[in-house]
Design an enzyme around this catalytic site. Structure first.
Site, PDB file in Angstrom:
ATOM      1  N   GLY A  54       0.849  -1.193   0.000  1.00 21.90           N
ATOM      2  CA  GLY A  54       0.000   0.000   0.000  1.00 21.90           C
ATOM      3  C   GLY A  54       0.879   1.235   0.000  1.00 21.90           C
ATOM      4  O   GLY A  54       2.065   1.156   0.307  1.00 21.90           O
ATOM      5  N   CYS A  81       5.340  -6.011   1.752  1.00 26.60           N
ATOM      6  CA  CYS A  81       5.690  -4.581   1.690  1.00 26.60           C
ATOM      7  C   CYS A  81       4.984  -3.805   2.813  1.00 26.60           C
ATOM      8  O   CYS A  81       5.290  -4.012   3.970  1.00 26.60           O
ATOM      9  CB  CYS A  81       5.376  -4.029   0.299  1.00 26.60           C
ATOM     10  SG  CYS A  81       6.235  -2.505  -0.008  1.00 26.60           S
ATOM     11  N   TYR A  82       3.998  -2.963   2.518  1.00 27.39           N
ATOM     12  CA  TYR A  82       3.275  -2.274   3.595  1.00 27.39           C
ATOM     13  C   TYR A  82       2.733  -3.294   4.594  1.00 27.39           C
ATOM     14  O   TYR A  82       2.777  -3.081   5.808  1.00 27.39           O
ATOM     15  CB  TYR A  82       2.120  -1.445   3.009  1.00 27.39           C
ATOM     16  CG  TYR A  82       1.327  -0.676   4.043  1.00 27.39           C
ATOM     17  CD1 TYR A  82       1.709   0.600   4.432  1.00 27.39           C
ATOM     18  CD2 TYR A  82       0.184  -1.225   4.631  1.00 27.39           C
ATOM     19  CE1 TYR A  82       0.988   1.311   5.381  1.00 27.39           C
ATOM     20  CE2 TYR A  82      -0.546  -0.521   5.582  1.00 27.39           C
ATOM     21  CZ  TYR A  82      -0.147   0.747   5.953  1.00 27.39           C
ATOM     22  OH  TYR A  82      -0.857   1.449   6.896  1.00 27.39           O
ATOM     23  N   HIS A 171       8.089  -7.678  -3.335  1.00 30.39           N
ATOM     24  CA  HIS A 171       6.812  -8.157  -3.883  1.00 30.39           C
ATOM     25  C   HIS A 171       6.987  -9.534  -4.537  1.00 30.39           C
ATOM     26  O   HIS A 171       7.403  -9.609  -5.687  1.00 30.39           O
ATOM     27  CB  HIS A 171       6.274  -7.147  -4.907  1.00 30.39           C
ATOM     28  CG  HIS A 171       5.789  -5.889  -4.277  1.00 30.39           C
ATOM     29  ND1 HIS A 171       4.498  -5.724  -3.845  1.00 30.39           N
ATOM     30  CD2 HIS A 171       6.444  -4.749  -3.952  1.00 30.39           C
ATOM     31  CE1 HIS A 171       4.366  -4.529  -3.291  1.00 30.39           C
ATOM     32  NE2 HIS A 171       5.528  -3.917  -3.346  1.00 30.39           N
ATOM     33  N   GLU A 173       4.762 -11.387  -5.708  1.00 31.81           N
ATOM     34  CA  GLU A 173       3.748 -11.635  -6.738  1.00 31.81           C
ATOM     35  C   GLU A 173       4.169 -11.173  -8.129  1.00 31.81           C
ATOM     36  O   GLU A 173       3.598 -11.599  -9.123  1.00 31.81           O
ATOM     37  CB  GLU A 173       2.425 -10.971  -6.336  1.00 31.81           C
ATOM     38  CG  GLU A 173       2.391  -9.445  -6.336  1.00 31.81           C
ATOM     39  CD  GLU A 173       2.968  -8.817  -5.066  1.00 31.81           C
ATOM     40  OE1 GLU A 173       3.711  -9.500  -4.328  1.00 31.81           O
ATOM     41  OE2 GLU A 173       2.700  -7.627  -4.825  1.00 31.81           O
ATOM     42  N   SER A 225     -23.603  -9.414 -25.600  1.00 36.00           N
ATOM     43  CA  SER A 225     -22.905  -8.667 -26.650  1.00 36.00           C
ATOM     44  C   SER A 225     -22.155  -9.592 -27.594  1.00 36.00           C
ATOM     45  O   SER A 225     -21.738  -9.182 -28.662  1.00 36.00           O
ATOM     46  CB  SER A 225     -21.902  -7.718 -26.005  1.00 36.00           C
ATOM     47  OG  SER A 225     -20.838  -8.469 -25.437  1.00 36.00           O
ATOM     48  N   GLY A 226     -21.950 -10.838 -27.139  1.00 33.64           N
ATOM     49  CA  GLY A 226     -21.136 -11.748 -27.938  1.00 33.64           C
ATOM     50  C   GLY A 226     -19.680 -11.731 -27.488  1.00 33.64           C
ATOM     51  O   GLY A 226     -18.875 -12.528 -27.945  1.00 33.64           O
ATOM     52  N   GLY A 227     -19.341 -10.818 -26.579  1.00 29.19           N
ATOM     53  CA  GLY A 227     -18.000 -10.815 -25.993  1.00 29.19           C
ATOM     54  C   GLY A 227     -17.877 -11.977 -25.012  1.00 29.19           C
ATOM     55  O   GLY A 227     -18.868 -12.638 -24.690  1.00 29.19           O
ATOM     56  N   VAL A 228     -16.645 -12.217 -24.540  1.00 26.31           N
ATOM     57  CA  VAL A 228     -16.397 -13.384 -23.686  1.00 26.31           C
ATOM     58  C   VAL A 228     -17.238 -13.330 -22.404  1.00 26.31           C
ATOM     59  O   VAL A 228     -17.913 -14.300 -22.049  1.00 26.31           O
ATOM     60  CB  VAL A 228     -14.895 -13.482 -23.317  1.00 26.31           C
ATOM     61  CG1 VAL A 228     -14.653 -14.651 -22.389  1.00 26.31           C
ATOM     62  CG2 VAL A 228     -14.044 -13.590 -24.564  1.00 26.31           C
ATOM     63  N   ASP A 229     -17.230 -12.186 -21.733  1.00 22.95           N
ATOM     64  CA  ASP A 229     -17.853 -12.130 -20.412  1.00 22.95           C
ATOM     65  C   ASP A 229     -19.375 -12.341 -20.481  1.00 22.95           C
ATOM     66  O   ASP A 229     -19.917 -13.158 -19.738  1.00 22.95           O
ATOM     67  CB  ASP A 229     -17.552 -10.794 -19.719  1.00 22.95           C
ATOM     68  CG  ASP A 229     -16.054 -10.561 -19.593  1.00 22.95           C
ATOM     69  OD1 ASP A 229     -15.302 -11.546 -19.732  1.00 22.95           O
ATOM     70  OD2 ASP A 229     -15.648  -9.418 -19.372  1.00 22.95           O
ATOM     71  N   SER A 230     -20.031 -11.615 -21.378  1.00 24.66           N
ATOM     72  CA  SER A 230     -21.489 -11.777 -21.398  1.00 24.66           C
ATOM     73  C   SER A 230     -21.871 -13.157 -21.949  1.00 24.66           C
ATOM     74  O   SER A 230     -22.878 -13.733 -21.540  1.00 24.66           O
ATOM     75  CB  SER A 230     -22.188 -10.646 -22.155  1.00 24.66           C
ATOM     76  OG  SER A 230     -21.892 -10.676 -23.519  1.00 24.66           O
ATOM     77  N   SER A 231     -21.046 -13.699 -22.843  1.00 22.21           N
ATOM     78  CA  SER A 231     -21.356 -15.039 -23.374  1.00 22.21           C
ATOM     79  C   SER A 231     -21.251 -16.099 -22.281  1.00 22.21           C
ATOM     80  O   SER A 231     -22.105 -16.988 -22.175  1.00 22.21           O
ATOM     81  CB  SER A 231     -20.397 -15.417 -24.505  1.00 22.21           C
ATOM     82  OG  SER A 231     -20.562 -14.539 -25.574  1.00 22.21           O
ATOM     83  N   LYS A 368     -10.202 -12.855 -15.899  1.00 25.13           N
ATOM     84  CA  LYS A 368     -10.519 -13.108 -17.312  1.00 25.13           C
ATOM     85  C   LYS A 368     -10.167 -14.531 -17.752  1.00 25.13           C
ATOM     86  O   LYS A 368     -10.975 -15.209 -18.388  1.00 25.13           O
ATOM     87  CB  LYS A 368      -9.752 -12.100 -18.181  1.00 25.13           C
ATOM     88  CG  LYS A 368     -10.195 -12.079 -19.611  1.00 25.13           C
ATOM     89  CD  LYS A 368     -11.449 -11.260 -19.732  1.00 25.13           C
ATOM     90  CE  LYS A 368     -11.900 -11.073 -21.141  1.00 25.13           C
ATOM     91  NZ  LYS A 368     -13.016 -10.114 -21.204  1.00 25.13           N
TER      92      LYS A 368
END
Ligand code: XMP
Length: 510
Positions: A54, A81-82, A171, A173, A225-231, A368
């Protein structure tokens, strides 16, 4: 019960990465604000807690703190870190501002490890880590020992093995920390004793049950919409509630070649109500004479809502509006006052206009790549699941200047050839498409003069789409694409390749 790790968010810039690393290891985790109550944290029954980095200094009044009772839960804690400084500060150590540059560290730093500490098990005694801290642990709390140092700083890593508390100034990560992934795995498997059995198939089943329970016999509406998320959201809901779901797919006429049919086809296997609204003429007439990109975007966004609203009214009162919100949207929401470069249009933002009781966001906890994985689990075809990002306003912002149906059709054909050739060549590219510029130039074809459009090819390599490099596509591939497009697509007589990175350019042209 599912294994959980709680990641307490102190405002670090790499929090999402920490969560991804944990999930990649097969352990479910959630990022929660540092203000989350102890009761709520206990309800997760966490096997481990991670404090993120942070921007603050722990010793300053008003800086974010952790509930001291967290240290009495008997659950291992890793501070980054923080988060590391916070452990030291909370448990009786002393953290101060680094007085000289030597104790303030930024960037890649050679670091030494006590590999008898479980956090550093199996890694070399010396490797590179990524540091970014201006504060310094002057005195470590009682019970802790020093388990890592750098040339400049004696206190890089601290451990109280008996209580299971660990802290690192760097870090783990980020990829620049050479053995960072291994350290996080050590925390999970050596220290928290995780089993690492979190799988997407379990998630799918849990999510389906949760949706069924919430929705009961109610009606659900989704803008597809046909995009990945809404599909993927649609596929999950279809599996969960079948014909209680209505998917409204507004075809604005700016989709890529065959895309509308592909989307419709993919959803025909489920017993759901699929409404495809052919709104091409409506959109084109609204956009007649409009050249300015922001106006185009605004008109399309608004019109989209109008069309969706009209369809929703036909369906009548719906109980739930579903959205394809994903975890990065959740983590990043409220992130910024960043300047508006382009007003992004998504199918979110609908609630004000539609009469419904509640929102459901079944992908809210997924990244994603996890959404893509879930899509595969649900049996969506690969071309939908592994799709590149596609802007909400579609090809409307890839035809520069005023839109006409002819220009859109020209672009569709050229874009298809380019995407087809790049895909076949199996290049390392993140997003590629064609843009129909508003420039015409003179050419010669056969024995005749032509005066046709210039088409631009855009191909970028990026991991986050915030910055991007133009991709060094092989010349012979570019040559093949150029030859095919000018031969096969009427109205185009010149092809150029966009060799600007982002910044200073953006990925899309408008
Ligand atoms: P830019 O052009 O801003 O694009 O560099 C970054 C990424 O975002 C995509 N993009 C959009 N996505 N709605 C979206 O959902 C939009 O309005 C939109 N505009 C751009 C773009 O394709 C690229 O991947």
């Amino acid at each position: 019960m599912r294994e959980n790790v709680v990641i307490l968010d102190f405002g670090g810039q790499y929090n999402e990465l920490i969560a991804r690393r944990v999930r990649e290891a097969g352990v479910y985790c959630e990022v929660v604000p540092y203000t989350t109550s102890l009761e709520k944290i206990k309800a997760y029954a966490p096997i481990g807690i991670i404090f993120t980095g942070g921007p603050n200094s722990v010793y300053l009044p008003g800086s974010p703190q952790a509930d001291p009772d967290l240290f009495r839960l008997g659950v291992p804690v890793l501070g980054i870190c923080y988060g590391c400084q916070l452990i030291a500060h909370s448990l009786g150590g002393r953290v101060t501002e680094a007085q000289d540059d030597s104790a303030r560290e930024y960037g890649k730093t050679v670091t030494y490890f006590d590999t008898t500490c479980p956090l550093f098990k199996g890694i070399p005694e010396k490797s590179v880590t990524w540091m970014s801290h201006g504060d310094y642990m002057e005195r470590v709390p009682e019970g802790f020992k020093l388990v890592s140092h750098s040339d400049a700083c004696p206190n890089v890593g601290i451990a109280d093995e008996a209580r299971g508390f660990y802290g690192v100034q760097f870090h783990p990560e980020v990829n620049h920390t050479e053995f960072g992934k291994q350290m996080l795995r050590n925390f999970l498997f050596e220290i928290c004793r995780a089993k690492g059995d979190w799988r997407m198939s379990d998630y799918k089943n849990e999510a389906i049950s949760a949706v069924r329970e919430k929705v009961g016999g109610g009606k659900v509406l989704l803008a597809l919409s046909g995009g990945v998320d809404s599909s993927v959201a649609a596929a999950l809901l279809a599996e969960a509630v079948g014909d209680q779901l209505t998917c409204v797919f507004v075809d604005h006429g700016f989709m890529r070649l065959n895309e509308g049919d592909e989307v419709e086809q993919a959803f025909s296997k489920w017993n759901l109500n699929f409404v495809r609204v052919d709104a091409e003429e409506r959109f084109l007439s609204k956009l007649k004479g409009v050249e300015e990109p922001e106006r185009k975007r605004k008109i399309i966004g608004e019109e989209f809502i109008r069309v969706f609203e009209a369809e929703a009214k036909k369906i009548g009162k719906v109980d739930f509006l579903a959205q394809g919100t994903i975890y990065p949207d959740v983590i990043e929401s409220g992130a910024g006052n960043a300047a508006v470069i382009k007003s992004h249009h998504n199918v979110g933002g609908l609630p004000d206009y539609v009469d419904f009781k509640e929102i459901i966001e079944p992908l809210r906890m997924l990244f994603k790549d996890e959404v893509r994985q879930l899509g595969r689990e649900l049996g969506l075809p690969e071309y939908l699941v592994s799709r590149q990002p596609f802007p909400g306003p579609g090809l409307a912002i890839r035809v520069i200047g005023e839109l006409t149906k002819e220009k859109l059709d020209t672009l569709r054909r050229a874009d298809f050839i380019f995407r087809d050739e790049v895909a076949k060549a199996d290049c390392e590219a993140s997003q590629y498409f064609a843009v129909l510029t508003n420039t015409r130039s003179v050419g010669v074809m056969g024995d005749g003069r032509t005066y046709d459009y210039t088409l631009a090819l855009r191909c970028v390599t990026t991991s986050d789409f915030m910055t991007a490099e133009w991709t060094r596509l092989p010349y012979d591939l570019l040559d093949r694409v150029s030859t095919r497009i000018v031969n096969e697509v009427a109205g185009v007589n010149r092809i150029v390749y966009d060799i600007t990175s982002k910044p200073p350019a953006t990925i899309e042209w408008e």
